[in-house]
Design an enzyme around this catalytic site. Structure first.
Site, PDB file in Angstrom:
ATOM      1  CE  LYS A  31      -1.493  14.299 -13.461  1.00 26.29           C
ATOM      2  NZ  LYS A  31      -1.869  14.937 -14.748  1.00 26.29           N
ATOM      3  CG  HIS A  60      -2.506  12.720 -25.169  1.00 24.09           C
ATOM      4  ND1 HIS A  60      -3.121  13.090 -23.993  1.00 24.09           N
ATOM      5  CD2 HIS A  60      -1.195  12.570 -24.871  1.00 24.09           C
ATOM      6  CE1 HIS A  60      -2.216  13.162 -23.031  1.00 24.09           C
ATOM      7  NE2 HIS A  60      -1.042  12.852 -23.532  1.00 24.09           N
ATOM      8  CE  LYS A 119       4.422  17.831 -13.074  1.00 27.79           C
ATOM      9  NZ  LYS A 119       4.487  16.688 -13.956  1.00 27.79           N
ATOM     10  NE  ARG A 155      -3.954  -2.148   2.070  1.00 25.79           N
ATOM     11  CZ  ARG A 155      -3.742  -3.237   2.779  1.00 25.79           C
ATOM     12  NH1 ARG A 155      -2.716  -3.289   3.601  1.00 25.79           N
ATOM     13  NH2 ARG A 155      -4.554  -4.268   2.684  1.00 25.79           N
ATOM     14  CG  HIS A 187      -0.019  17.273 -22.917  1.00 24.84           C
ATOM     15  ND1 HIS A 187       0.708  18.449 -22.961  1.00 24.84           N
ATOM     16  CD2 HIS A 187       0.811  16.357 -22.333  1.00 24.84           C
ATOM     17  CE1 HIS A 187       1.900  18.252 -22.422  1.00 24.84           C
ATOM     18  NE2 HIS A 187       1.991  16.989 -22.039  1.00 24.84           N
ATOM     19  CG  HIS A 199       4.521  12.767 -24.693  1.00 27.59           C
ATOM     20  ND1 HIS A 199       3.150  12.743 -24.786  1.00 27.59           N
ATOM     21  CD2 HIS A 199       4.817  13.628 -23.690  1.00 27.59           C
ATOM     22  CE1 HIS A 199       2.638  13.554 -23.874  1.00 27.59           C
ATOM     23  NE2 HIS A 199       3.628  14.105 -23.192  1.00 27.59           N
ATOM     24  CD  GLU A 245      -4.841  17.157 -14.522  1.00 27.27           C
ATOM     25  OE1 GLU A 245      -3.720  16.628 -14.435  1.00 27.27           O
ATOM     26  OE2 GLU A 245      -5.543  17.090 -15.523  1.00 27.27           O
ATOM     27  NE  ARG A 281      -0.134  17.360 -11.782  1.00 29.54           N
ATOM     28  CZ  ARG A 281       0.510  16.476 -11.074  1.00 29.54           C
ATOM     29  NH1 ARG A 281       0.226  16.309  -9.797  1.00 29.54           N
ATOM     30  NH2 ARG A 281       1.454  15.719 -11.602  1.00 29.54           N
ATOM     31  CD  GLU A 296       6.040  17.757 -22.101  1.00 30.98           C
ATOM     32  OE1 GLU A 296       5.418  18.703 -21.570  1.00 30.98           O
ATOM     33  OE2 GLU A 296       5.461  16.727 -22.535  1.00 30.98           O
ATOM     34  CG  ASN A 334      -2.898  17.991 -19.120  1.00 29.05           C
ATOM     35  OD1 ASN A 334      -1.875  17.320 -18.962  1.00 29.05           O
ATOM     36  ND2 ASN A 334      -3.944  17.882 -18.325  1.00 29.05           N
TER      37      ASN A 334
HETATM   38  P1  NAD Z   1      11.474   6.943 -22.062  1.00 29.43           P
HETATM   39  O1  NAD Z   1      11.492   6.647 -20.641  1.00 29.43           O
HETATM   40  O2  NAD Z   1      10.930   5.903 -22.991  1.00 29.43           O
HETATM   41  O3  NAD Z   1      12.940   7.345 -22.531  1.00 29.43           O
HETATM   42  C1  NAD Z   1      13.170   7.645 -23.895  1.00 29.43           C
HETATM   43  C2  NAD Z   1      14.283   6.761 -24.459  1.00 29.43           C
HETATM   44  O4  NAD Z   1      15.539   7.221 -24.001  1.00 29.43           O
HETATM   45  C3  NAD Z   1      14.212   5.297 -24.056  1.00 29.43           C
HETATM   46  O5  NAD Z   1      14.623   4.510 -25.132  1.00 29.43           O
HETATM   47  C4  NAD Z   1      15.226   5.195 -22.926  1.00 29.43           C
HETATM   48  O6  NAD Z   1      15.745   3.909 -22.777  1.00 29.43           O
HETATM   49  C5  NAD Z   1      16.261   6.165 -23.394  1.00 29.43           C
HETATM   50  N1  NAD Z   1      17.073   6.794 -22.358  1.00 29.43           N
HETATM   51  C6  NAD Z   1      16.643   7.351 -21.207  1.00 29.43           C
HETATM   52  N2  NAD Z   1      17.623   7.994 -20.590  1.00 29.43           N
HETATM   53  C7  NAD Z   1      18.728   7.814 -21.332  1.00 29.43           C
HETATM   54  C8  NAD Z   1      20.067   8.252 -21.225  1.00 29.43           C
HETATM   55  N3  NAD Z   1      20.460   9.080 -20.256  1.00 29.43           N
HETATM   56  N4  NAD Z   1      20.945   7.845 -22.156  1.00 29.43           N
HETATM   57  C9  NAD Z   1      20.544   7.065 -23.195  1.00 29.43           C
HETATM   58  N5  NAD Z   1      19.285   6.656 -23.391  1.00 29.43           N
HETATM   59  C10 NAD Z   1      18.389   7.034 -22.458  1.00 29.43           C
HETATM   60  O7  NAD Z   1      10.628   8.275 -22.384  1.00 29.43           O
HETATM   61  P2  NAD Z   1      10.506   9.709 -21.699  1.00 29.43           P
HETATM   62  O8  NAD Z   1      10.357  10.646 -22.820  1.00 29.43           O
HETATM   63  O9  NAD Z   1      11.543   9.929 -20.676  1.00 29.43           O
HETATM   64  O10 NAD Z   1       9.121   9.582 -20.908  1.00 29.43           O
HETATM   65  C11 NAD Z   1       7.913   9.350 -21.604  1.00 29.43           C
HETATM   66  C12 NAD Z   1       6.947   8.748 -20.610  1.00 29.43           C
HETATM   67  O11 NAD Z   1       6.725   9.691 -19.573  1.00 29.43           O
HETATM   68  C13 NAD Z   1       5.581   8.451 -21.214  1.00 29.43           C
HETATM   69  O12 NAD Z   1       5.187   7.170 -20.811  1.00 29.43           O
HETATM   70  C14 NAD Z   1       4.666   9.502 -20.618  1.00 29.43           C
HETATM   71  O13 NAD Z   1       3.352   9.047 -20.454  1.00 29.43           O
HETATM   72  C15 NAD Z   1       5.341   9.747 -19.288  1.00 29.43           C
HETATM   73  N6  NAD Z   1       5.058  11.061 -18.705  1.00 29.43           N
HETATM   74  C16 NAD Z   1       4.624  11.089 -17.426  1.00 29.43           C
HETATM   75  C17 NAD Z   1       4.382  12.294 -16.802  1.00 29.43           C
HETATM   76  C18 NAD Z   1       3.979  12.322 -15.364  1.00 29.43           C
HETATM   77  O14 NAD Z   1       3.620  13.389 -14.859  1.00 29.43           O
HETATM   78  N7  NAD Z   1       4.056  11.204 -14.670  1.00 29.43           N
HETATM   79  C19 NAD Z   1       4.587  13.504 -17.482  1.00 29.43           C
HETATM   80  C20 NAD Z   1       5.042  13.438 -18.802  1.00 29.43           C
HETATM   81  C21 NAD Z   1       5.279  12.205 -19.414  1.00 29.43           C
HETATM   82  N1  GLY Z   2       2.412  16.117 -16.986  1.00 30.87           N
HETATM   83  C1  GLY Z   2       1.188  16.645 -16.463  1.00 30.87           C
HETATM   84  C2  GLY Z   2       1.090  16.584 -14.976  1.00 30.87           C
HETATM   85  O1  GLY Z   2       1.974  16.137 -14.311  1.00 30.87           O
HETATM   86  O2  GLY Z   2       0.093  16.975 -14.459  1.00 30.87           O
END
Ligand code: NAD
Ligand code: GLY
Length: 360
Positions: free
Chosen positions: A143, A252, A227, A121, A248, A265, A237, A241, A185, A245
């Protein structure tokens, strides 16, 4: 001289630090105090682990620890991989006071953060983001989620980390396309609420693209400050918050129409922000020139600003209706009055949207 930026997400007893700077992974005295209890699971992916995992594990001399290295990519952000993280926690013998370290991009952060939210939990987790996108967005704010076949981020929880450690040296190995996607971003924070930051990004474009450490650290810190402030005011949100987006809902729709194999993305968000600006101008809410300035900056960062060929406007609109931000037939969108002045428009007329989608 390398500067470390330190800020906090203010959430009462659940407040936590964000540290940003070069070489922080090797500065164990800074992050070891974040760990709770004896058991530590480090989760990473196959692209990140060969570069950075050993350095994190080397510091865990007083802990019982294991590492789980998952295949990389959005297609791995699944319930199946989530189950693997839980199995690794079980194998470790993790108790209620264990800590999970998420070492990677947003996929690893979201997936393992969700496992941390669920194991017994809720256990502590530390975000060690290694993509620019994760440093400025996904590692902050709590998130967490996995994807289902029917859509992105459909199962998840709000679960704040106990700390965020962004070592900007890790960006050296990040593919340049991923760096540029992260810059979208960063631009978002200027576009939605900080015209002065937008101007600063414009002035420091070349240094940011060259990943100059001082400049990129400042950009990350200013993004995280935005942020953190928004999350502190609206953690779950209920209102403000949603401004995060910006671009987005359009983005999306593009990602989904391309089957998540087209634009990254951040790239889709870049196009989406331009669409939001054009829509605002078409509705007489903003000057068209602000949208043009936004598109020009994104172009300088090597980001797309037009809908990729072959995507029909009507299909994108249908996707936007399905987006979780659409309410009872009307489309709720983040629009703006100009650079730094985003707002939530609860009911945007579909014919205006369609005209912009057909024209971009
Ligand atoms: P990712 O985690 O897939 O990383 C992108 C690529 O880069 C991958 O192939 C990874 O292996 C590689 N990589 C990462 N760090 C590296 C490094 N230092 N050196 C070499 N390669 C590296 O993608 P991302 O763009 O980091 O994140 C996208 C994800 O984040 C999505 O799933 C999205 O939904 C999520 N997201 C979440 C929030 C949130 O608030 N939680 C906000 C925005 C996006
Ligand atoms: N990336 C949008 C949020 O964290 O609310």
């Amino acid at each position: 001289m390398n500067t470390t930026h330190s800020l906090r997400v203010a959430l009462g007893a659940r407040s936590y630090p964000i540290d940003i700077g070069a070489g922080l992974l090797d500065d164990a005295p800074r992050w070891l105090p974040l760990l709770r209890g004896r058991h530590v699971l480090v989760v990473s992916d196959a692209n990140v682990a060969p570069h950075y995992l050993a350095r994190v594990q080397a510091a865990l001399t007083r802990h019982t620890h294991r590492a789980l290295v998952l295949p990389a990519g959005e297609q791995e952000k699944t319930l199946h991989r989530f189950g693997e993280v839980l199995a690794a926690l079980a194998h470790l013998g993790a108790s209620r006071d264990a800590t999970l370290i998420a070492l990677g991009g947003g996929v690893i952060g979201d997936l393992s953060g969700f496992a941390a939210a669920c194991w017994m939990r809720g256990i502590a987790f530390v975000q060690m983001p290694t993509t620019l996108l994760a440093m400025v967005d996904s590692s902050v704010g709590g998130k967490t989620a996995v994807d289902l076949a029917s859509g992105k981020n459909l199962v998840g929880a709000f679960h704040q980390p106990v700390g965020v450690l962004a070592d900007t040296n890790t960006l050296v190995t990040l593919p340049v396309r991923e760096l540029r996607a992260g810059l979208a971003e960063v631009v978002k924070y200027g576009a939605l609420g900080d015209a002065a930051f937008f101007d600063w990004l414009d002035a420091h474009c070349d240094a940011l693209l060259a990943c100059d450490n001082t400049t990129i650290s400042e950009a990350i810190a200013r993004s995280c400050a935005h942020k953190a402030a928004i999350v502190a005011r609206d953690e779950t949100e209920q209102g403000e918050r949603a401004l995060l987006n910006l671009g987005h809902t359009f983005g999306h729709a593009i990602e989904a129409e391309q089957g998540y194999g087209g634009l990254l993305h951040g790239e889709a968000v870049a196009v989406g922000m331009v669409l939001a600006a054009r829509c605002s101008a078409a509705l007489g809410l903003a000057a068209a020139g602000d949208g043009e300035r936004l598109a020009a900056l994104l172009t300088r960062f090597g980001l797309p600003t037009a809908i990729p060929p072959g995507l029909a406007a009507e299909r994108l609109l249908a996707r936007m209706r399905l987006d979780k931000k659409a309410v009872s037939g009307s489309i709720r969108l983040v629009l703006w009055h100009g650079i730094g002045q985003a707002f939530i428009a609860p009911d945007v007329a579909e014919h205006a949207l369609l005209a912009v989608l057909r024209d971009t």
